[in-house]
Design a protein around this motif. Structure first.
Motif, PDB file in Angstrom:
ATOM      1  N   ASP A 159       1.113  -1.161   0.393  1.00  0.00           N
ATOM      2  CA  ASP A 159      -0.193  -0.096   0.119  1.00  0.00           C
ATOM      3  C   ASP A 159       0.883   1.375   0.158  1.00  0.00           C
ATOM      4  O   ASP A 159       0.193   2.041  -0.546  1.00  0.00           O
ATOM      5  CB  ASP A 159      -1.278   0.202   1.402  1.00  0.00           C
ATOM      6  CG  ASP A 159      -2.292  -1.204   1.132  1.00  0.00           C
ATOM      7  OD1 ASP A 159      -2.488  -1.683  -0.061  1.00  0.00           O
ATOM      8  OD2 ASP A 159      -2.566  -1.719   1.960  1.00  0.00           O
ATOM      9  N   ARG A 160       2.172   1.442   0.863  1.00  0.00           N
ATOM     10  CA  ARG A 160       2.698   2.095   0.858  1.00  0.00           C
ATOM     11  C   ARG A 160       3.223   2.078  -0.713  1.00  0.00           C
ATOM     12  O   ARG A 160       3.401   3.633  -1.242  1.00  0.00           O
ATOM     13  CB  ARG A 160       4.024   1.978   1.831  1.00  0.00           C
ATOM     14  CG  ARG A 160       3.446   2.420   3.031  1.00  0.00           C
ATOM     15  CD  ARG A 160       4.911   2.131   3.611  1.00  0.00           C
ATOM     16  NE  ARG A 160       5.174   1.958   5.238  1.00  0.00           N
ATOM     17  CZ  ARG A 160       5.571   1.309   5.951  1.00  0.00           C
ATOM     18  NH1 ARG A 160       5.401  -0.557   5.620  1.00  0.00           N
ATOM     19  NH2 ARG A 160       5.010   0.582   7.640  1.00  0.00           N
ATOM     20  N   LEU A 161       3.416   1.592  -1.457  1.00  0.00           N
ATOM     21  CA  LEU A 161       4.617   1.634  -2.810  1.00  0.00           C
ATOM     22  C   LEU A 161       2.867   2.083  -3.584  1.00  0.00           C
ATOM     23  O   LEU A 161       4.064   2.893  -4.901  1.00  0.00           O
ATOM     24  CB  LEU A 161       4.838   0.149  -2.801  1.00  0.00           C
ATOM     25  CG  LEU A 161       5.934   0.212  -3.981  1.00  0.00           C
ATOM     26  CD1 LEU A 161       7.413   0.378  -4.128  1.00  0.00           C
ATOM     27  CD2 LEU A 161       5.974  -1.671  -4.075  1.00  0.00           C
ATOM     28  N   THR A 162       2.334   1.742  -3.421  1.00  0.00           N
ATOM     29  CA  THR A 162       0.855   2.381  -4.104  1.00  0.00           C
ATOM     30  C   THR A 162      -0.196   3.247  -4.044  1.00  0.00           C
ATOM     31  O   THR A 162      -0.095   4.195  -3.622  1.00  0.00           O
ATOM     32  CB  THR A 162       0.281   0.807  -5.310  1.00  0.00           C
ATOM     33  OG1 THR A 162       0.071   0.357  -4.306  1.00  0.00           O
ATOM     34  CG2 THR A 162       1.142  -0.261  -6.184  1.00  0.00           C
ATOM     35  N   LYS A 163      -1.536   2.851  -2.880  1.00  0.00           N
ATOM     36  CA  LYS A 163      -2.193   3.363  -2.304  1.00  0.00           C
ATOM     37  C   LYS A 163      -2.843   2.163  -1.545  1.00  0.00           C
ATOM     38  O   LYS A 163      -3.162   1.581  -1.617  1.00  0.00           O
ATOM     39  CB  LYS A 163      -3.611   3.551  -3.760  1.00  0.00           C
ATOM     40  CG  LYS A 163      -4.293   3.176  -4.403  1.00  0.00           C
ATOM     41  CD  LYS A 163      -5.224   2.995  -5.001  1.00  0.00           C
ATOM     42  CE  LYS A 163      -5.780   1.862  -5.979  1.00  0.00           C
ATOM     43  NZ  LYS A 163      -6.507   1.940  -6.741  1.00  0.00           N
ATOM     44  N   THR A 164      -3.771   2.869  -0.541  1.00  0.00           N
ATOM     45  CA  THR A 164      -4.209   2.434   0.865  1.00  0.00           C
ATOM     46  C   THR A 164      -5.586   1.355  -0.082  1.00  0.00           C
ATOM     47  O   THR A 164      -5.696   1.944  -1.218  1.00  0.00           O
ATOM     48  CB  THR A 164      -5.368   3.074   1.752  1.00  0.00           C
ATOM     49  OG1 THR A 164      -4.081   4.203   2.338  1.00  0.00           O
ATOM     50  CG2 THR A 164      -5.800   2.471   2.190  1.00  0.00           C
ATOM     51  N   HIS A 165      -5.484  -0.221   0.206  1.00  0.00           N
ATOM     52  CA  HIS A 165      -6.366  -1.051  -0.361  1.00  0.00           C
ATOM     53  C   HIS A 165      -7.930  -0.724   0.450  1.00  0.00           C
ATOM     54  O   HIS A 165      -7.480  -1.317   1.735  1.00  0.00           O
ATOM     55  CB  HIS A 165      -6.009  -1.868  -1.239  1.00  0.00           C
ATOM     56  CG  HIS A 165      -4.889  -1.998  -2.317  1.00  0.00           C
ATOM     57  ND1 HIS A 165      -4.068  -1.513  -2.506  1.00  0.00           N
ATOM     58  CD2 HIS A 165      -5.334  -1.803  -4.034  1.00  0.00           C
ATOM     59  CE1 HIS A 165      -3.649  -0.987  -3.395  1.00  0.00           C
ATOM     60  NE2 HIS A 165      -3.875  -1.267  -4.311  1.00  0.00           N
ATOM     61  N   ASP A 166      -9.237  -1.303  -0.205  1.00  0.00           N
ATOM     62  CA  ASP A 166     -10.023  -1.654   1.025  1.00  0.00           C
ATOM     63  C   ASP A 166      -9.866  -3.357   1.550  1.00  0.00           C
ATOM     64  O   ASP A 166     -10.340  -3.423   2.630  1.00  0.00           O
ATOM     65  CB  ASP A 166     -11.335  -0.649   0.793  1.00  0.00           C
ATOM     66  CG  ASP A 166     -11.310   0.759   1.117  1.00  0.00           C
ATOM     67  OD1 ASP A 166     -10.298   0.845   1.313  1.00  0.00           O
ATOM     68  OD2 ASP A 166     -11.634   1.064   0.395  1.00  0.00           O
ATOM     69  N   THR A 167      -9.800  -4.000   0.193  1.00  0.00           N
ATOM     70  CA  THR A 167      -9.779  -5.213   0.370  1.00  0.00           C
ATOM     71  C   THR A 167      -8.536  -5.894   0.140  1.00  0.00           C
ATOM     72  O   THR A 167      -8.092  -5.339  -1.024  1.00  0.00           O
ATOM     73  CB  THR A 167     -10.886  -5.768  -0.965  1.00  0.00           C
ATOM     74  OG1 THR A 167     -11.072  -5.182  -1.715  1.00  0.00           O
ATOM     75  CG2 THR A 167     -12.776  -5.092  -0.214  1.00  0.00           C
ATOM     76  N   ILE A 168      -8.693  -7.132   0.039  1.00  0.00           N
ATOM     77  CA  ILE A 168      -8.150  -8.173  -0.441  1.00  0.00           C
ATOM     78  C   ILE A 168      -7.837  -8.214  -1.758  1.00  0.00           C
ATOM     79  O   ILE A 168      -6.273  -7.897  -2.883  1.00  0.00           O
ATOM     80  CB  ILE A 168      -7.579  -9.700   0.462  1.00  0.00           C
ATOM     81  CG1 ILE A 168      -7.173  -9.127   1.982  1.00  0.00           C
ATOM     82  CG2 ILE A 168      -6.223 -10.200  -0.044  1.00  0.00           C
ATOM     83  CD1 ILE A 168      -7.715 -10.923   2.730  1.00  0.00           C
TER      84      ILE A 168
END
Ligand SMILES: NC(=O)C1=CN([C@@H]2O[C@H](COP(=O)(O)OP(=O)(O)OC[C@H]3O[C@@H](n4cnc5c(N)ncnc54)[C@H](O)[C@@H]3O)[C@@H](O)[C@H]2O)[C@@H](O)CC1
Ligand SMILES: Nc1ncnc2c1ncn2[C@@H]1O[C@H](COP(=O)(O)OP(=O)(O)O)[C@@H](O)[C@H]1O
Ligand SMILES: [Mg+2]
Length: 289
Positions: A159-168
């Motif tokens: 997520d740090r590398l991309t963006k926050t994700h809400d689901t797996i």
């Protein structure tokens, strides 16, 4: 998504050649560690040698050399000029594969050193932990990452590398897109871990909650780097590495339970995990196989 089954692993696994010597089994270089986090690179280095490469060198800050050489005499060590954190990654041999990041920290001097390292590194390469965290702040450096490099983020690192994700599921979809865009292999760690090169995606079938313990990812980095050093192709090294790593926990869980299992136990059980894989191949276990 395909599964990493024992049949797949049986076809990937290459037994040690009878006439092998340490010079033919690959030389892994593990780069990382910082003051207070030397255990991480020690675990990676030990795991690499226990996975079967012939030689292991650890590149660590000055304060890590005696720690490493005392705790793990089989490994060679190269000292950075800086006492507590890596500041310039230079070595005078050609490693068969490099794993970088465990315990490395994200100090400015280390960030600069990693940026310079990426300018000249050719691979095969595994990028983990703080090396991924540095990349998160310097995404333009992703262009310098050689193709088929293996990135091993846990969900927070991804997520740090991309963006926050809400689901797996959303994160996994994003990992496929990331691998495709940057021409890398993403080992998105979790329960279960998935591996993607952007075209094909595989779900691991080994492992359990015993692996939820400090340093288990550092061990995985050593395992995969070792397999790369031994000549496995990057996707194969990621598949076999993740499978072996999980298998140690599956072997252990009936006698240790999930609570007392620690990262060093993964390393200690790699031999049994390899023997289990040899059993799958149906070939006799012994010297002449
Ligand atoms: N003995 C040592 O020297 C150790 C050093 N370590 C190093 O410490 C540095 C920091 O790494 P950390 O990973 O601890 O810290 P991070 O801050 O990168 O990540 C830890 C957090 O990530 C989240 N996370 C991890 N796995 C997850 C999952 N499967 N699902 C959801 N969330 C998840 C959790 O919130 C967890 O607290 C790295 O350089 C690492 O290599 C660690 O490996 C621990 C052991
Ligand atoms: N509940 C779980 N089930 C299966 N595997 C797990 C579980 N928890 C953690 N793992 C595995 O343990 C490893 C943890 O890696 P990481 O978070 O990088 O640890 P560290 O940085 O402490 O070494 C990953 O391979 C992950 O898939
Ligand atoms: Mg980690």
């Amino acid at each position: 998504m395909k599964q990493i089954t024992r049949d797949l692993i049986s076809t990937l696994y290459k037994p040690t050649k009878e006439d092998a010597h340490k010079g033919t089994k690959g030389h892994a270089l593990l780069v990382g560690g910082s003051y207070g986090k030397m255990g991480s690179i020690l675990l990676s280095s030990k795991a690499a040698l226990r996975t079967g490469c012939g030689l292991v060198t650890a590149f660590v800050p000055e304060c890590g050399v005696s720690i490493l050489q005392t705790a793990f005499p089989e490994a060679m060590a190269i000292a950075d000029d800086n006492q507590k954190a890596i500041s310039s990654i230079t070595f005078d041999f050609e490693p068969s594969a490099i794993g970088i990041g465990p315990g490395m920290g994200t100090e400015e001097t280390t960030e600069e050193a990693f940026g310079e390292f990426l300018k000249s590194v050719k691979g095969p390469l595994v990028i983990d932990a703080d090396a991924l965290n540095i990349l998160s702040g310097k995404r333009e450096w992703l262009k310098r990452v050689p193709s088929t490099t293996i990135l091993t983020p846990h969900p927070k690192e991804f997520d740090r590398l991309t963006k926050t994700h809400d689901t797996i599921e959303a994160r996994q979809k994003s990992a496929v897109a990331f691998a495709s865009e940057h021409k890398v292999i993403v080992v998105l760690k979790g329960a279960p871990t998935i591996i993607t090169n952007g075209t094909e995606t595989f779900e691991n079938t080994t492992g359990n909650a015993a692996l939820a313990t400090a340093g288990s990812g550092d061990v995985l980095t050593g395992i995969i780097t070792s397999l790369l050093a031994q000549g496995y192709q990057p996707l194969e090294a990621a598949q076999l590495g993740v499978y072996l790593h999980g298998l140690t926990a599956d072997i252990a869980v009936s006698h240790t339970g999930t609570e007392s299992f620690i990262a060093s136990d993964i390393i200690g059980l790699l031999g049994k995990a390899f023997l289990r894989i040899k059993e799958y191949t149906g070939k006799p276990i012994g010297f002449r196989n």
